[in-house]
Design an enzyme around this catalytic site. Structure first.
Site, PDB file in Angstrom:
ATOM      1  N   ASN A  21       0.853  -1.199   0.000  1.00  0.00           N
ATOM      2  CA  ASN A  21       0.000   0.000   0.000  1.00  0.00           C
ATOM      3  C   ASN A  21       0.887   1.247   0.000  1.00  0.00           C
ATOM      4  OD1 ASN A  21      -0.218  -1.295   2.855  1.00  0.00           O
ATOM      5  ND2 ASN A  21      -0.906   0.741   3.357  1.00  0.00           N
ATOM      6  N   ASP A  22       0.756   2.152   0.939  1.00  0.00           N
ATOM      7  CA  ASP A  22       1.345   3.492   0.834  1.00  0.00           C
ATOM      8  C   ASP A  22       2.829   3.540   0.441  1.00  0.00           C
ATOM      9  OD1 ASP A  22      -0.974   3.557   2.311  1.00  0.00           O
ATOM     10  OD2 ASP A  22      -0.118   4.571   4.033  1.00  0.00           O
ATOM     11  N   SER A  79       3.317   3.662   8.041  1.00  0.00           N
ATOM     12  CA  SER A  79       3.833   4.681   7.120  1.00  0.00           C
ATOM     13  C   SER A  79       4.641   5.771   7.813  1.00  0.00           C
ATOM     14  CB  SER A  79       2.673   5.307   6.348  1.00  0.00           C
ATOM     15  OG  SER A  79       2.193   4.348   5.434  1.00  0.00           O
ATOM     16  N   GLU A 201      -5.043  10.666   7.450  1.00  0.00           N
ATOM     17  CA  GLU A 201      -3.847   9.830   7.361  1.00  0.00           C
ATOM     18  C   GLU A 201      -2.801  10.511   6.477  1.00  0.00           C
ATOM     19  OE1 GLU A 201      -5.563   5.329   7.754  1.00  0.00           O
ATOM     20  OE2 GLU A 201      -5.625   6.116   5.740  1.00  0.00           O
ATOM     21  N   TRP A 284      -8.895   1.935  -0.477  1.00  0.00           N
ATOM     22  CA  TRP A 284      -9.192   0.934   0.564  1.00  0.00           C
ATOM     23  C   TRP A 284     -10.553   0.266   0.373  1.00  0.00           C
ATOM     24  CZ3 TRP A 284      -5.642  -1.474   2.874  1.00  0.00           C
ATOM     25  CH2 TRP A 284      -4.463  -0.845   3.287  1.00  0.00           C
TER      26      TRP A 284
HETATM   27  C1  FRU Z   1      -2.946   4.559   4.868  1.00  0.00           C
HETATM   28  C2  FRU Z   1      -2.607   3.729   6.087  1.00  0.00           C
HETATM   29  C3  FRU Z   1      -1.743   4.529   7.028  1.00  0.00           C
HETATM   30  C4  FRU Z   1      -1.025   3.464   7.791  1.00  0.00           C
HETATM   31  C5  FRU Z   1      -0.819   2.408   6.746  1.00  0.00           C
HETATM   32  C6  FRU Z   1      -0.857   1.001   7.260  1.00  0.00           C
HETATM   33  O1  FRU Z   1      -3.258   3.815   3.746  1.00  0.00           O
HETATM   34  O2  FRU Z   1      -3.798   3.306   6.713  1.00  0.00           O
HETATM   35  O3  FRU Z   1      -2.459   5.425   7.833  1.00  0.00           O
HETATM   36  O4  FRU Z   1       0.182   3.913   8.341  1.00  0.00           O
HETATM   37  O5  FRU Z   1      -1.828   2.586   5.781  1.00  0.00           O
HETATM   38  O6  FRU Z   1      -0.482   0.084   6.284  1.00  0.00           O
END
Ligand code: FRU
Length: 479
Positions: A21-22, A79, A201, A284
């Protein structure tokens, strides 16, 4: 070419294997662009988070590196960001790379404690190859806020201190530090401003020059859910920052990208006046269940951010980084194309191969639709609706769509530009479109999963529109 799987992005970064992900820890150092990323190396669905690592010399071609940060007794590695510690403020060495990230303690979450997310640091003195976690972690303890994460750190030169911009549930909290190890709360921002359809976030704080060369501060805040087209998206605020407080110029909610698939994006640190942004190309709503084989999810292309004025309003515009030209074939340039209802691009430009880039210029505001299609009758339509003054991307008949109810949809975005003429750039990979309209004032990113690759592009218009200039280039795989 390294990757041949169906739907594998050819001009976007995705990990060789398993989940991402991020984007995290983006920092430019000694000629190398570092991209870390939320990664679970054991599954194609989200799980105990690591920081994967990739590097690039040109923001276009990426080499995956060994995993940089593994979960430990303090928790998963969520993240965060990375900086070059030029003055050795932390004492890890001059020009050490320091990563600032969230430790997420899954046990604490299970027990419903409210302090299971804390900020920690790690450093590298070998160009990001190996990382040592600081023995005094965490460096910023949770005061009792369930969502307390995603630190983005920058150096504030006027007061010679570090600023941490932290997402704290429904607002941003700013902290400062002389040494990256001890942090003092400065202020809060945003409880009564901006979009609040979900948790805040992945923030970012940086400066851009306006058209008079004046510095404006930009505060980026991702939100999930609550995006303009549902699910996750990234809003931003313009204002001033004095080392302690962020003062917004107005109460408008602006969006970096109106499409469904650009989330948690932030900018690289240590890039001087250039500001380069990259986001996670998913949402998401369905990130865990999109069709996948050996890996799941990818990043957007790198984009250069600039402030642009239209009428009395100022916005952050995004455009593909100039470096993308490196993989661009010699373009076919067509002038004054008359679209009589429907125009097959291949009829004038020759066979289209994906990935591709299209640039279009229209003399005046016009209704049009650019349709990608395959022999299976699947389509994605990207266009503009003059009556509504809206751009759109329609992926409702784009192939595999039924894995989640909101996926097959037509997404819209307002036209912000006040200009009489229109321009549009499309970056088309095998399973995504990134639309940059009006020199990046309105941006939309969307992914899709056709059962067979798209092979055709046609342009439709009910009003016999003239395209002043149409540029078509193929893009070479980066792998
Ligand atoms: C955003 C998030 C962040 C978190 C990470 C966890 O997509 O929810 O807030 O640090 O992904 O994987």
């Amino acid at each position: 070419q390294l990757y041949h799987e169906r739907h594998r992005p050819q001009i976007h970064f995705s990990p060789k294997q398993k989940w991402t992900n991020d984007p995290n820890g983006m920092v430019y150092h000694n000629g190398t662009w570092h991209l870390f990323f939320q990664h679970y190396p054991d599954s194609t669905i989200w799980g105990p988070m690591h920081w994967g690592h990739a590097t690039s010399k040109d923001l276009v071609h990426w080499q995956e590196q060994p995993i940089a940060l593994y979960p430990d007794s303090l928790g998963y590695i969520f993240s965060g960001s990375a900086v070059v510690d030029k003055n050795n403020t932390a004492g890890f060495g001059k020009n050490a790379l320091v990563a600032i990230f969230t430790h997420h303690d899954p046990q604490g979450e299970k027990e419903k404690r409210n302090n299971f997310q804390n900020q920690s640091i790690a450093y590298s003195t070998d160009e990001g190859r190996t990382w040592t976690k600081y023995a005094g972690n965490p460096v910023l303890k949770n005061p009792g806020i369930t969502d307390f994460r995603d630190p983005k750190v920058c150096w504030y030169e006027p007061q010679k201190k570090w600023i941490m911009t932290l997402a704290t549930k429904d607002r941003i909290t700013f902290y400062s530090s002389p040494d990256l190890k001890g942090w003092t709360k400065e202020s809060e921002f945003g409880k009564e401003l901006g979009a609040h359809g979900g948790v805040w976030e992945c923030p970012d704080l940086f400066q851009l020059d306006d058209d008079n060369g004046k510095k404006v501060w930009v505060l980026i805040v991702s939100i999930n859910p609550g995006g303009p087209n549902g699910g996750s998206a990234t809003q931003y605020f313009l204002g001033d920052f004095d080392g302690s407080r962020f003062a917004p110029v107005d109460t408008n909610t602006r969006w970096i990208d109106y499409g469904p698939d650009n989330y948690a994006g932030i900018t690289w640190s240590n890039t001087g006046n250039r500001k380069i942004f990259l986001g996670w190309m998913s949402n998401w709503l369905y990130a865990n269940i999109v069709p996948a084989t050996t890996w799941r999810n990818a990043m957007t292309i790198a984009r250069e951010l600039k402030l642009k004025r239209t009428g009395n309003e100022m916005y952050v515009a995004s455009e593909p980084v100039a470096e993308l030209k490196k993989i661009q074939s010699k373009p076919v340039v067509l002038h004054n194309i008359q679209v009589q209802k429907s125009f097959d691009v291949a009829s004038k430009a020759g066979k289209i191969t994906f990935p591709a880039r299209l640039d279009l210029n229209f003399e005046k505001n016009s209704d049009y639709s650019i349709v990608l299609s395959n022999d299976a009758g699947e389509e994605v339509a990207i266009g503009y609706n003059k009556a509504q003054q809206q751009y759109y991307i329609d992926r409702s008949r784009s192939g595999q769509t039924n894995f989640q109810k909101d996926f097959p949809a037509r997404h819209v975005a307002p036209r912000l530009s006040k200009a009489g003429s229109m321009d549009l750039s499309l970056i088309l990979d095998v399973n995504s479109v990134e639309m940059f309209a009006d020199s990046g004032l309105t941006v939309m990113t969307s992914i899709y999963f056709p059962t067979k690759p798209f092979t055709h592009i046609r342009i439709e218009s009910p009003e016999n529109v003239t395209i002043k200039k149409l540029t078509v280039s193929s893009l070479k795989s980066i792998w």
